[in-house]
Structure formats: C-alpha cells, structure tokens
Design a protein around this motif. Structure first.
Motif, PDB file in Angstrom:
ATOM      1  N   VAL A   1     -14.790  27.774  15.293  1.00 42.72           N
ATOM      2  CA  VAL A   1     -15.098  26.409  15.715  1.00 42.72           C
ATOM      3  C   VAL A   1     -16.579  26.270  16.066  1.00 42.72           C
ATOM      4  N   LEU A   2     -17.088  27.197  16.883  1.00 41.25           N
ATOM      5  CA  LEU A   2     -18.482  27.101  17.322  1.00 41.25           C
ATOM      6  C   LEU A   2     -19.452  27.343  16.176  1.00 41.25           C
ATOM      7  N   ASP A   3     -19.094  28.257  15.260  1.00 45.69           N
ATOM      8  CA  ASP A   3     -19.945  28.481  14.079  1.00 45.69           C
ATOM      9  C   ASP A   3     -20.047  27.196  13.260  1.00 45.69           C
ATOM     10  N   ALA A   4     -18.937  26.486  13.141  1.00 48.91           N
ATOM     11  CA  ALA A   4     -18.928  25.270  12.327  1.00 48.91           C
ATOM     12  C   ALA A   4     -19.749  24.158  12.960  1.00 48.91           C
ATOM     13  N   ILE A   5     -19.578  23.943  14.275  1.00 46.10           N
ATOM     14  CA  ILE A   5     -20.344  22.845  14.881  1.00 46.10           C
ATOM     15  C   ILE A   5     -21.827  23.189  14.941  1.00 46.10           C
ATOM     16  N   GLY A   6     -22.150  24.485  14.949  1.00 45.02           N
ATOM     17  CA  GLY A   6     -23.552  24.892  14.944  1.00 45.02           C
ATOM     18  C   GLY A   6     -24.281  24.546  13.662  1.00 45.02           C
ATOM     19  N   LEU A   7     -23.519  24.260  12.603  1.00 47.51           N
ATOM     20  CA  LEU A   7     -24.144  23.866  11.339  1.00 47.51           C
ATOM     21  C   LEU A   7     -24.650  22.431  11.372  1.00 47.51           C
ATOM     22  N   ASP A   8     -24.208  21.676  12.343  1.00 48.79           N
ATOM     23  CA  ASP A   8     -24.681  20.299  12.509  1.00 48.79           C
ATOM     24  C   ASP A   8     -26.123  20.350  13.012  1.00 48.79           C
ATOM     25  N   SER A   9     -27.036  19.722  12.291  1.00 47.43           N
ATOM     26  CA  SER A   9     -28.452  19.780  12.653  1.00 47.43           C
ATOM     27  C   SER A   9     -28.713  19.170  14.028  1.00 47.43           C
ATOM     28  N   ARG A  10     -27.826  18.320  14.495  1.00 53.70           N
ATOM     29  CA  ARG A  10     -27.995  17.725  15.816  1.00 53.70           C
ATOM     30  C   ARG A  10     -27.610  18.699  16.934  1.00 53.70           C
ATOM     31  N   ILE A  11     -26.885  19.749  16.599  1.00 47.76           N
ATOM     32  CA  ILE A  11     -26.394  20.703  17.584  1.00 47.76           C
ATOM     33  C   ILE A  11     -27.124  22.031  17.483  1.00 47.76           C
ATOM     34  N   GLY A  12     -27.124  22.635  16.290  1.00 47.60           N
ATOM     35  CA  GLY A  12     -27.792  23.916  16.088  1.00 47.60           C
ATOM     36  C   GLY A  12     -26.944  25.082  16.579  1.00 47.60           C
ATOM     37  N   SER A  13     -27.147  26.253  15.990  1.00 53.47           N
ATOM     38  CA  SER A  13     -26.296  27.407  16.281  1.00 53.47           C
ATOM     39  C   SER A  13     -26.759  28.223  17.486  1.00 53.47           C
ATOM     40  N   ALA A  14     -28.017  28.070  17.914  1.00 53.73           N
ATOM     41  CA  ALA A  14     -28.527  28.882  19.021  1.00 53.73           C
ATOM     42  C   ALA A  14     -27.822  28.539  20.325  1.00 53.73           C
ATOM     43  N   PHE A  15     -27.534  29.569  21.125  1.00 54.45           N
ATOM     44  CA  PHE A  15     -26.929  29.424  22.447  1.00 54.45           C
ATOM     45  C   PHE A  15     -25.521  28.819  22.385  1.00 54.45           C
ATOM     46  N   LEU A  16     -24.810  29.092  21.288  1.00 55.12           N
ATOM     47  CA  LEU A  16     -23.410  28.693  21.175  1.00 55.12           C
ATOM     48  C   LEU A  16     -22.489  29.906  21.236  1.00 55.12           C
ATOM     49  N   GLY A  17     -23.016  31.064  21.603  1.00 54.98           N
ATOM     50  CA  GLY A  17     -22.192  32.264  21.692  1.00 54.98           C
ATOM     51  C   GLY A  17     -21.360  32.246  22.960  1.00 54.98           C
ATOM     52  N   ALA A  18     -20.086  31.899  22.840  1.00 56.34           N
ATOM     53  CA  ALA A  18     -19.223  31.818  24.018  1.00 56.34           C
ATOM     54  C   ALA A  18     -18.890  33.212  24.524  1.00 56.34           C
ATOM     55  N   GLY A  19     -18.640  33.313  25.825  1.00 59.51           N
ATOM     56  CA  GLY A  19     -18.307  34.611  26.387  1.00 59.51           C
ATOM     57  C   GLY A  19     -18.326  34.605  27.896  1.00 59.51           C
ATOM     58  N   LEU A  20     -18.927  35.637  28.466  1.00 60.71           N
ATOM     59  CA  LEU A  20     -18.877  35.867  29.903  1.00 60.71           C
ATOM     60  C   LEU A  20     -19.835  34.983  30.695  1.00 60.71           C
ATOM     61  N   GLY A  21     -20.759  34.319  29.990  1.00 64.73           N
ATOM     62  CA  GLY A  21     -21.664  33.411  30.681  1.00 64.73           C
ATOM     63  C   GLY A  21     -23.071  33.944  30.809  1.00 64.73           C
ATOM     64  N   TRP A  22     -23.921  33.150  31.437  1.00 62.06           N
ATOM     65  CA  TRP A  22     -25.336  33.489  31.550  1.00 62.06           C
ATOM     66  C   TRP A  22     -25.652  34.066  32.925  1.00 62.06           C
ATOM     67  N   GLY A  23     -26.677  34.944  32.927  1.00 62.71           N
ATOM     68  CA  GLY A  23     -27.170  35.534  34.164  1.00 62.71           C
ATOM     69  C   GLY A  23     -28.673  35.689  34.052  1.00 62.71           C
TER      70      GLY A  23
END
Length: 430
Positions: free
Chosen positions: A244-266
């Motif tokens: 799902v996230l790979d697909a929405i990242g193809l939208d030029s309005r969204i972009g694929s960077a920082f769409l890696g879901a997981g444990l979160g940011w620190g």
C-alpha cells in the motif's frame, strides 16, 4: 574565507570538516579538551560515515581546533553549532547558546572590523534576533547591523549521511537582515553551490529561516507517523502495508521518502524539534493538534511491538534479544532510540535482555550498564526466546540459520527487514 565554528558535536564537526574541504580555513572552538585534541590529531569525535576521512585530510592545515575564543579574532564569520536540548515542557534549553553568545561578544569587543555571526543550531523563531543578537551586543558593546551582523543558516543533516547531505544539499537556506550579511553568506557558500551543481538557495528573513528548519522536520515526522497509522490499520485488516505505502509513494504529490512504516522515529532531531515547536505554539496560545497526534502515534509504536511479544508469552524470565540499539542505521547515536523504550519495558517485565548493535553498544551501555551485550547478532540469538528488531541495519536482513540457535524462535520485526522463513514464529510490527 576564515571561519570559526563554536561547538564540535554532530553538526559542528561535520560543517567544519566540510567547509575545510570546500577550501575555507576553519577553526573549531570547544570547551572539551578531549574533543579538541581528537580533532587536531585528525580523528572525528563522533561516528559518521566519511567524516573521519575529511578530518584526517584537513587537520593541521585548513582545519584546527582550540579551547581559546581568541581564535575567533582571526576569522570573518562564526557559526554557532551548539546543542539546544529539550526542557521538561518540550521547550528548548538555550543555556549553551547564551553562554557562547556572551563569550563570543566578549571576544568581538577586541575586534576592530565587522564580523558575521551565524546561528546554525536549531532554535525557535525570533531566538537569533531577540536572544542571541542582544546578548552579543551586551557583551561586546557593539551594535547589530553596524559593527557585526547576525544570520541564520539551518542545517538539514541526517545522522549517518551528514557529510553527503552537506556537500549535496537539496537546498541552502540563508536568513539575514542586511545585504552585507547576505554577501558574506554568498561568499561562504559559493564553493558549495558550485560543487553541488547549483542547488536552490533560499534567501529569507532570520525568523523565517529558523521556522523552515522546524517545519521541515515537523512535516517529515508527521509523514512517518501517518505512514505508521495507515500501516497499523492495514494490519488490522490483514492487508500488506508495504504494498500500500509503495503504491501511494508513486504519487508525485506524496513521494516515497519517509513512508517506511515501522517502530517510529527517534534520534536527536525529530523528537526534540517536534516537542519544541509544539511548546512554542502553545506559548502563543495555539494548540498544534496534528503535530501532537504525530507524536502520540510515534509513542504508541513500541508499545504495539511489545504487545505482539506478550501475545506469545509472559517476558518474565525469558531471554530477549534486542537487535539494533542506535535510533537508525549508520550512526552510533542512541538518543531517543526506540530500543531504549523496548529495553525499559522488558526489564520492568522481568526479562533477561541481551542487546546488539554494530556501533552503538558503548553509548547504550551508559543507559543500561547491567544488561548483556553481544558482539554479533548471531551471538545475541543464541538461547534467546525472542528477538526484537529495533534498527534496520543491513546485516539483520542477512540473518537466516542464526535463528536456529534460538529457543522459542519468536521474531518481532519492527523494521520489516528480516526475511520470513519456516521454523520462525515471525511477525512484522506493520
């Protein structure tokens, strides 16, 4: 040009070495004699890919370090690259910045010609104009805009890729109040603009430059939290969140960077900067609901991971390996690492914890001196009942037969980096 950098942490050391590589003569001013000695010996005081090579190449030539503020007298511009840690309410502690501004002002009192002072540290809007500038004025007896200028040049450096980020920037932001300051900034950054292939240079006001840094990090933190929120929903429906996230990242309005879901940011930036801008907004009577929601989602991710483990067994008396201690791969920084929250909970639950990280073990040992630390991921897995993957180091993706040395072979993957295989009770967080 002759540049001085006050502060030799991640930002100060990186920009000093990079400016030297661009041809400037740079002096680092720091109160820590060990750091000064390390830099003068050609060794970076922090782990950052590519930084040691630059420090070694330029130490003793275009790069030197000292504890003596008088070294600033021989420079044209000074960058303030000091820590601005969080207070209990999320606001930033300007103690180091104020002390440096006072010392800098006392030094500039001895200087006859003009000088440019550039805030590089992350500070909330109006700080440079209303706090730093007046403090230098008071200590120096000189006037902003006449005998010295102030400016803001926010950094957009990611730990693990800081050298590359500086030398190949997406943008350069220059905040100033006078044409003289802009001209000096142009001269300082001209070699970088030429080497990097003419990246966008944003010229703006000082407070606008301060806000750009916070807006940048707030947007990225919120994007990660939104990706995690969507991934959590996907998991409830048995949907593959990665697709799902790979697909929405193809939208030029969204972009694929920082769409890696997981444990979160620190790390040192996102937690501190989101807290600071939330606190700053509240101080003006505005409630930033979306940013607070991003923080709340981020704080929930480690709890969700631990719930997946507790669905298998009670952690009390169980040996649990935590793979990855740094907040992200490529750095030894454990500040606000998700692993800290995991280990805290595991210890509270009575688990026997063993940690492993390629480079961050010693930094984590400061927080948890009494847990076991393995010298390899394979060693950490021996006789472990469960493994929690907290950081997406490449070597964890290569683990395979090593899991056979575990007892109960439970693997909860917070970064979706381990390959699912027969014989493992494997579950991805998202």
């Amino acid at each position: 040009m002759e540049l001085s950098i006050i502060g030799s942490g991640y930002v100060g050391t990186t920009i000093a070495a990079c400016f030297a590589d661009l041809g400037h003569d740079v002096v680092n001013v720091d109160i820590d004699e060990d750091i000064v000695d390390s830099l003068n010996a050609g060794h970076a005081p922090i782990h950052e890919p590519g930084l040691d090579e630059l420090v070694e190449a330029h130490a003793g030539d275009r790069l030197r370090a000292t504890t003596d503020y008088d070294a600033i007298l021989d420079t044209d511009a000074t960058f303030l690259a000091l820590p601005t840690p969080s207070n209990d309410d999320g606001s930033i502690d300007l103690g180091a910045m104020k002390a440096a501004a006072t010392s800098l002002g006392e030094t500039l009192a001895q200087k006859d010609d003009t000088h440019l002072v550039v805030t590089k540290s992350t500070v909330v809007p109006t700080t440079t104009v209303e706090v730093i500038g007046p403090r230098i004025e008071e200590a120096s007896g000189k006037t902003v805009g006449e005998e010295f200028d102030i400016a803001m040049n926010p950094e957009f450096l990611r730990e693990g890729t800081a050298v590359e980020d500086f030398l190949s920037p997406d943008k350069i932001v220059l905040g100033a109040q006078s044409e003289r300051a802009y001209e000096q900034l142009d001269e300082i950054f001209a070699p970088l603009v030429e080497r990097a292939g003419d990246p966008p240079v944003v010229k703006t006001g000082i407070s606008e430059a301060e806000m750009i840094k916070y807006a940048n990090n707030a947007f990225l933190a919120s994007k990660i939290s939104l990706a995690n929120d969507l991934a959590n929903i996907c998991k409830e429906f048995g949907v593959d969140s990665e697709e799902v996230l790979d697909a929405i990242g193809l939208d030029s309005r969204i972009g694929s960077a920082f769409l890696g879901a997981g444990l979160g940011w620190g790390g040192s930036c996102f937690p501190k900067d989101t807290a600071a801008i939330i606190a700053a907004a509240r101080s003006r009577g505005y409630e930033p609901r979306l940013l607070q929601a991003a923080v709340d989602v981020n704080d929930e991710q480690p709890k969700r991971m631990l719930e997946l483990l507790e669905d298998r067994f009670d952690p009390e008396g169980k040996r649990v390996a935590v793979l990855g201690l740094s907040f992200k791969p490529g750095t030894d920084d454990v500040r606000s690492s998700r692993a800290i929250l995991l280990i805290d909970h595991l210890l509270d639950a009575g688990a026997d914890v063993v940690g492993y990280d390629p480079v961050a073990t010693e930094n984590m040992r400061v927080h948890f001196p009494n847990i076991d630390y393995a010298t390899s991921a394979a060693d950490a897995l021996v006789d472990a009942d469960a493994a929690l993957v907290a950081t997406d180091w490449d070597e964890f993706a290569a683990l395979d037969a090593q899991f056979d040395e575990m007892r109960e072979k439970v693997v909860i993957d917070g970064r979706r980096i381990v390959t699912r295989r027969d014989g493992l009770d494997y579950e991805s967080l998202v």
